[in-house]
Design an enzyme around this catalytic site. Structure first.
Site, mmCIF file in Angstrom:
data_model
loop_
_atom_site.group_PDB
_atom_site.id
_atom_site.type_symbol
_atom_site.label_atom_id
_atom_site.label_comp_id
_atom_site.label_asym_id
_atom_site.label_seq_id
_atom_site.Cartn_x
_atom_site.Cartn_y
_atom_site.Cartn_z
ATOM 1 N N ARG A 50 27.673 -82.002 -42.926
ATOM 2 C CA ARG A 50 27.105 -80.982 -42.036
ATOM 3 C C ARG A 50 27.604 -79.583 -42.430
ATOM 4 O O ARG A 50 26.839 -78.620 -42.447
ATOM 5 C CB ARG A 50 27.458 -81.296 -40.581
ATOM 6 C CG ARG A 50 26.794 -80.341 -39.594
ATOM 7 C CD ARG A 50 26.959 -80.789 -38.165
ATOM 8 N NE ARG A 50 28.349 -80.682 -37.716
ATOM 9 C CZ ARG A 50 28.774 -81.057 -36.515
ATOM 10 N NH1 ARG A 50 27.934 -81.587 -35.647
ATOM 11 N NH2 ARG A 50 30.037 -80.916 -36.184
ATOM 12 N N LYS A 149 26.080 -74.811 -37.963
ATOM 13 C CA LYS A 149 27.278 -74.619 -37.141
ATOM 14 C C LYS A 149 27.937 -73.328 -37.619
ATOM 15 O O LYS A 149 28.899 -73.334 -38.391
ATOM 16 C CB LYS A 149 28.208 -75.828 -37.261
ATOM 17 C CG LYS A 149 29.209 -75.916 -36.120
ATOM 18 C CD LYS A 149 29.837 -77.299 -36.079
ATOM 19 C CE LYS A 149 31.061 -77.341 -35.192
ATOM 20 N NZ LYS A 149 30.811 -77.147 -33.781
ATOM 21 N N GLU A 182 20.990 -78.472 -25.293
ATOM 22 C CA GLU A 182 22.333 -79.061 -25.331
ATOM 23 C C GLU A 182 23.224 -78.210 -24.443
ATOM 24 O O GLU A 182 22.742 -77.294 -23.764
ATOM 25 C CB GLU A 182 22.844 -79.084 -26.774
ATOM 26 C CG GLU A 182 22.914 -77.693 -27.408
ATOM 27 C CD GLU A 182 23.431 -77.690 -28.841
ATOM 28 O OE1 GLU A 182 24.127 -78.638 -29.226
ATOM 29 O OE2 GLU A 182 23.149 -76.719 -29.554
HETATM 30 N N1 PXG Z 1 26.641 -78.701 -29.658
HETATM 31 C C1 PXG Z 1 27.315 -77.591 -29.974
HETATM 32 C C2 PXG Z 1 26.675 -76.284 -29.785
HETATM 33 C C3 PXG Z 1 28.621 -77.695 -30.491
HETATM 34 O O1 PXG Z 1 29.304 -76.597 -30.813
HETATM 35 C C4 PXG Z 1 28.466 -80.108 -30.285
HETATM 36 C C5 PXG Z 1 27.176 -79.937 -29.806
HETATM 37 C C6 PXG Z 1 28.989 -81.493 -30.475
HETATM 38 O O2 PXG Z 1 29.011 -81.814 -31.863
HETATM 39 P P1 PXG Z 1 30.060 -82.855 -32.458
HETATM 40 O O3 PXG Z 1 29.749 -82.905 -33.920
HETATM 41 O O4 PXG Z 1 31.423 -82.312 -32.169
HETATM 42 O O5 PXG Z 1 29.814 -84.151 -31.782
HETATM 43 C C7 PXG Z 1 29.207 -78.977 -30.657
HETATM 44 C C8 PXG Z 1 30.598 -79.081 -31.189
HETATM 45 C C9 PXG Z 1 35.406 -77.034 -27.999
HETATM 46 C C10 PXG Z 1 34.466 -76.852 -29.137
HETATM 47 O O6 PXG Z 1 36.506 -76.487 -28.057
HETATM 48 C C11 PXG Z 1 33.394 -77.679 -29.299
HETATM 49 C C12 PXG Z 1 32.501 -77.519 -30.359
HETATM 50 C C13 PXG Z 1 32.697 -76.474 -31.222
HETATM 51 C C14 PXG Z 1 33.777 -75.640 -31.051
HETATM 52 C C15 PXG Z 1 34.686 -75.824 -30.014
HETATM 53 O O7 PXG Z 1 35.022 -77.740 -27.046
HETATM 54 N N2 PXG Z 1 31.472 -78.357 -30.421
#
Ligand code: PXG
Length: 289
Positions: A50, A149, A182
């Protein structure tokens, strides 16, 4: 704490980057949030895939290949003697001048932080979350696709501010067409009529690694169907169960949205089972550190 910065390990107090770095000046860069459980990194290959796809989409050259990056991540965790960790991997466009032009940035900046994971409060999992729908929309995909991301999280931060002001830890974000996308840092699922539904990546979402692992678990362990399709806030209000997924959050039940109780108003049966199955998966799989 030892930080990986451009090929070297430095102490936290020395882990500094230039004020001319375009990651800071323009949010020009990409990142990953990765977790290690019990001496293994969960879905490391998927996170690296990713990351490199995000970089490709914004035409950012990462100065390490995937194997070198994998080693750098594992070395950073080892250097800090961690078994359970939260890893933040950041690639910025690098140091340039004050203009936007990325061609003025000869080399990307790479840093990796491996820290202890700060867990969410236990009540989130036992009692479930009470969420709001934010008025701030998720990015329109033809401007900055949420699949990237990127270091531009400002629209999610604005939605997070709305949530916090309303007393919620997270906010549901709609896409510009009014469909559920989301949350600010988590993906969303609903369950209805024995079928799970989650927005497709074309809804304008980050394709979560946890989301994809949970889809696999529902199909393999529950032998139930998961549909990736568009839905609206109405479908959440009338769902039997709702939950969020993310690297930091894992799987968290949602029990109320915009003042409406979801299903019984308590964490759903399937959601609780998924929390368990996901924990088993994270404890038993992954790249050894
Ligand atoms: N949507 C968004 C916009 C994200 O940033 C997810 C979904 C979940 O993706 P993963 O690959 O982790 O299952 C994310 C990821 C935090 C934090 O501190 C969380 C993310 C990024 C930065 C910080 O909670 N999330």
């Amino acid at each position: 704490m030892k930080i990986y910065l451009d090929g070297k390990f430095v102490e936290q107090k020395d882990a500094k980057i230039s004020v001319f770095d375009h990651g800071l000046l323009y949010g020009d860069g990409v990142f990953e949030g990765i977790r290690a459980y019990n001496g293994r990194v969960f879905r490391l290959k998927e996170h690296l895939d990713r990351l490199y796809n995000s970089a490709r989409a914004i035409m950012l050259d990462i100065p390490l290949n995937k194997d070198e990056m994998e080693k750098a991540v594992l070395d950073t965790i080892r250097e800090n003697k961690l078994k359970d960790a939260y890893v933040r991997l950041v690639i910025t466009r690098g140091v340039g001048d004050l203009g936007l032009d990325p061609d003025k940035c000869p080399k990307a900046t790479v840093f990796i932080i491996a820290d202890k994971i700060s867990l969410y409060p236990k009540e989130y999992y036992t009692k479930g979350l009470d969420l709001i729908t934010a008025s701030t929309k998720r990015n329109i995909p033809d401007a900055l696709n949420p699949c990237v991301k990127s270091l531009n999280y400002l629209n999610n931060i604005l939605a997070k501010i709305e949530a916090k002001r309303a007393g919620s830890p997270e906010a549901i974000m709609l896409n510009p067409w009014g469909f559920v996308s989301e949350c600010t840092g988590d993906n969303i699922f609903i369950m209805n009529n024995d079928m799970f539904i989650t927005p497709p990546t074309s809804a304008g979402i980050l394709e979560g690694i946890t989301r994809n692992a949970v889809i696999e678990l529902i199909r393999s362990k529950f032998k139930m169907n998961v549909k990736e399709s568009l839905f609206t806030a109405y479908h959440i209000y009338t769902a039997k169960e709702c939950f969020l997924t993310g690297t930091a959050a894992e799987v968290i039940p949602v029990v109320k949205v915009d003042g409406r109780a979801i299903g019984s108003g308590k964490p759903g049966k399937n959601t609780l089972k998924l929390i368990e199955e996901f924990r088993k998966l994270t404890q038993s799989t992954g790249t050894p550190i």
